[in-house]
Write a protein that holds these residues in place. Structure first.
Motif, PDB file in Angstrom:
ATOM      1  N   ALA A 222      14.925 -13.486  20.054  1.00 32.00           N
ATOM      2  CA  ALA A 222      15.504 -12.272  20.775  1.00 32.00           C
ATOM      3  C   ALA A 222      16.845 -12.007  20.510  1.00 32.00           C
ATOM      4  CB  ALA A 222      15.424 -12.901  22.343  1.00 32.00           C
TER       5      ALA A 222
ATOM      6  N   GLY B  41      19.751 -10.766  23.611  1.00 28.73           N
ATOM      7  CA  GLY B  41      18.697 -10.681  24.182  1.00 28.73           C
ATOM      8  C   GLY B  41      18.349 -11.957  24.883  1.00 28.73           C
ATOM      9  N   PHE B  42      18.618 -13.023  24.149  1.00 31.27           N
ATOM     10  CA  PHE B  42      18.401 -14.457  24.968  1.00 31.27           C
ATOM     11  C   PHE B  42      19.363 -14.461  26.106  1.00 31.27           C
ATOM     12  CE2 PHE B  42      18.341 -19.160  25.109  1.00 31.27           C
ATOM     13  CZ  PHE B  42      17.267 -19.280  25.456  1.00 31.27           C
TER      14      PHE B  42
ATOM     15  N   LEU C  14      20.066 -12.336  28.217  1.00 36.36           N
ATOM     16  CA  LEU C  14      19.559 -11.443  29.213  1.00 36.36           C
ATOM     17  C   LEU C  14      18.359 -12.380  29.874  1.00 36.36           C
ATOM     18  CD1 LEU C  14      19.518  -8.751  30.729  1.00 36.36           C
ATOM     19  CD2 LEU C  14      17.924  -7.670  28.822  1.00 36.36           C
ATOM     20  N   THR C  15      17.380 -12.798  28.917  1.00 31.56           N
ATOM     21  CA  THR C  15      16.517 -13.668  29.260  1.00 31.56           C
ATOM     22  C   THR C  15      16.831 -14.782  30.263  1.00 31.56           C
ATOM     23  OG1 THR C  15      15.327 -13.226  27.084  1.00 31.56           O
ATOM     24  CG2 THR C  15      14.255 -14.893  28.478  1.00 31.56           C
ATOM     25  N   THR C  16      17.895 -15.556  29.602  1.00 31.25           N
ATOM     26  CA  THR C  16      18.549 -16.758  30.493  1.00 31.25           C
ATOM     27  C   THR C  16      18.910 -16.191  31.847  1.00 31.25           C
ATOM     28  OG1 THR C  16      18.939 -17.807  28.417  1.00 31.25           O
ATOM     29  CG2 THR C  16      20.248 -18.571  30.396  1.00 31.25           C
TER      30      THR C  16
ATOM     31  N   TRP D  78      20.757  -8.424  19.025  1.00 34.21           N
ATOM     32  CA  TRP D  78      19.449  -8.014  19.925  1.00 34.21           C
ATOM     33  C   TRP D  78      18.476  -8.143  18.541  1.00 34.21           C
ATOM     34  CZ3 TRP D  78      19.576  -6.993  24.806  1.00 34.21           C
ATOM     35  CH2 TRP D  78      20.891  -6.591  25.353  1.00 34.21           C
TER      36      TRP D  78
ATOM     37  N   PHE E 256      20.486  -2.292  20.772  1.00 34.89           N
ATOM     38  CA  PHE E 256      19.167  -2.608  21.636  1.00 34.89           C
ATOM     39  C   PHE E 256      18.041  -1.665  21.389  1.00 34.89           C
ATOM     40  CE2 PHE E 256      16.657  -1.816  25.515  1.00 34.89           C
ATOM     41  CZ  PHE E 256      16.515  -3.029  25.953  1.00 34.89           C
TER      42      PHE E 256
ATOM     43  N   LEU F 100      13.737  -5.619  23.372  1.00 33.04           N
ATOM     44  CA  LEU F 100      13.099  -5.761  24.792  1.00 33.04           C
ATOM     45  C   LEU F 100      12.065  -6.710  24.581  1.00 33.04           C
ATOM     46  CD1 LEU F 100      13.153  -5.141  27.699  1.00 33.04           C
ATOM     47  CD2 LEU F 100      11.623  -3.304  27.186  1.00 33.04           C
TER      48      LEU F 100
ATOM     49  N   VAL G  76      13.285 -10.317  24.174  1.00 33.37           N
ATOM     50  CA  VAL G  76      13.679 -10.616  25.475  1.00 33.37           C
ATOM     51  C   VAL G  76      12.484 -11.425  26.261  1.00 33.37           C
ATOM     52  CG1 VAL G  76      14.498  -9.999  27.911  1.00 33.37           C
ATOM     53  CG2 VAL G  76      15.591  -9.174  25.845  1.00 33.37           C
TER      54      VAL G  76
END
Length: 455
Positions: A37, A41-42, A44-46, A179, A185, A190, A193
């Motif tokens: 990610a 990106g990570f 956002l995942t976290t 990203w 992005f 995405l 993510v």
């Protein structure tokens, strides 16, 4: 005679178990998420997963205090949905807690291998199993006190890490190719993510395991909420701090996909020969040990509860002279050691052993989270008079958020890890076949008044 566990644990012990179960996730495993990610990106995942866990723990605590049972999620789902519901939640929890320790044991082996290159990491991992299974067999209060001590040391060590690398933090390092390897992005970002979900969950995986010590807690209706809420706040702060500061220490791409990202991040700031670095490598073992030791306690209580209820062979519910479920402790260790040496199977999935064990454990966790939140809604409807000393705040919105994100995570994980999803499903099917063939075993099991609603 029904085998019963003895209540000896205080709030601070339960906090130590809740945080200790998870804290190895701050030391390793999460950086695999950067590989799919990127740092942004990570992040956002976290954030998504931290939201899910915060909502989940504030909701799950209602179940834990209303039904303080060694089976944890198994107990709640069985009371809400009957025997089949109990089976689904119980086996999912067991898979989570049996497959997480091999990943942690291999990380312990990797840390020791850095200091002793001649030491085979797999043999070191098996040695860790033997030592900490023995400690768990010797008594829960001894085990919980040890867990508390190593957890406090592990938290201090993470704070030291953040303090040492903070002067070298650069936001430009953190956002570079942030990203999924790109500076922008995009649709592939995405996708990354969602692909990184298992590794963000690893930051918090197994905090719910403290529920399995509920029968051994003093005044669980008062002590468990305090332990859980302070525990999740501790972990969210540590997770964000460790990830941000490690990512800004230098070229983060060198840290993705390795089992010791913190020492390597510190090396970027202080150099190879710094005393801080050597301290981190050695004391960093405490974080791994805290989780490894705590999850052994967790899986043994799940084996114990399922066996006591007749879902597994009843012999696993026997207690030792120390009043600990020694057979259950050993059973999980045998499975874990076999997993450590299962490289051939894992390589067929195109993943390393650590990433595969993490993903398998997360499959079990997500199914259990879904069952737990569904149980909360069903028990609120069917048993409004159930004694509840703690109520989920923001009901029904907060548990609904936890449930919705959990379902999203499960769908994403199946999409990105289809072969491991098939293996997980096969294990659940085999458990169901055993369940159908052993109905008589459950009829002969002692009646559990707490589960069956006769409070």
């Amino acid at each position: 005679m029904t085998e019963k566990l003895k209540p000896t644990l205080s709030t601070i012990h339960l906090w130590g178990i809740a945080v200790g179960l998870v804290i190895s996730g701050e030391y390793f495993g999460w950086s695999y998420g950067w590989g799919v990610a990127g740092t942004l990106g990570f992040l956002l995942t976290t954030a998504l997963i931290a939201t899910m866990y915060t909502c989940f723990i504030f909701s799950f605590t209602e179940l834990t205090t209303a039904i303080p049972h060694a089976g944890g999620p198994f107990a709640y789902s069985r009371r809400a949905f009957g025997e089949t519901g109990g089976l689904i939640a119980g086996m999912a929890t067991l898979i989570e807690f049996v497959f997480a320790p091999p990943a942690i044991a291999m990380a312990i082996g990797a840390y020791l291998n850095v200091q002793f290159p001649e030491l085979n990491p797999k043999y070191a991992a098996v040695g860790a199993y033997i030592i900490f299974m023995a400690l768990n067999i010797l008594g829960v209060k001894l085990a919980a006190t040890f867990e508390l001590c190593v957890t406090i040391l592990a938290v201090i060590e993470l704070l030291v890490f953040m303090g040492v690398v903070a002067p070298g933090f650069s936001i430009s390092h953190f956002v570079a190719h942030g990203w999924a390897g790109s500076d922008h992005f995009s649709a592939s970002a995405l996708s990354g993510v969602f692909a990184a979900i298992p590794f963000a969950i690893w930051f918090f995986l197994a905090i719910e395991g403290a529920a399995m010590a509920a029968e051994e807690a003093k005044d669980p209706k008062r002590t468990i909420p305090k332990a859980y809420i302070t525990g999740i706040l501790t972990l969210v702060i540590l997770a964000i701090g460790v990830m941000m500061l490690a990512g800004g220490a230098g070229d983060w791409q060198k840290l993705s996909g390795i089992n010791d990202p913190l020492p390597q991040a510190m090396k970027m700031v202080v150099g190879t020969h710094s005393g801080w670095l050597h301290m981190l490598v050695w004391i960093g073992l405490f974080g791994l040990i805290a989780s490894f030791h705590g999850i052994i306690l967790g899986y043994s209580r799940q084996f114990f509860a399922l066996a006591r209820a007749g879902y597994l062979p009843v012999g696993l519910a026997k207690l030792s002279v120390f009043q600990t479920p020694h057979r259950a402790i050993i059973a999980g260790g045998v499975i874990g050691c076999a997993a450590i040496f299962s490289d051939g199977l894992i390589n067929l999935q195109g993943m390393g052993l650590t990433a595969a064990m993490i993903t398998m454990a997360v499959f079990g966790a997500i199914v259990m989270y879904i069952m737990s939140m569904l149980s909360l809604f069903k028990l609120r409807r069917d048993e409004p008079n159930l004694e509840r000393s703690y109520y989920a705040p923001g009901y029904p919105v907060v548990p609904a958020i936890a449930l919705a994100i959990s379902v999203l995570c499960l769908v994403a994980m199946i999409w990105f890890n289809f072969m491991l999803a098939v293996i997980f499903a096969l294990m659940m099917v085999l458990a169901y076949i055993y369940f159908r063939l052993t109905a008589q075993q459950r009829l002969l099991a002692p009646e559990d008044l707490l589960l069956m609603g006769h409070k």
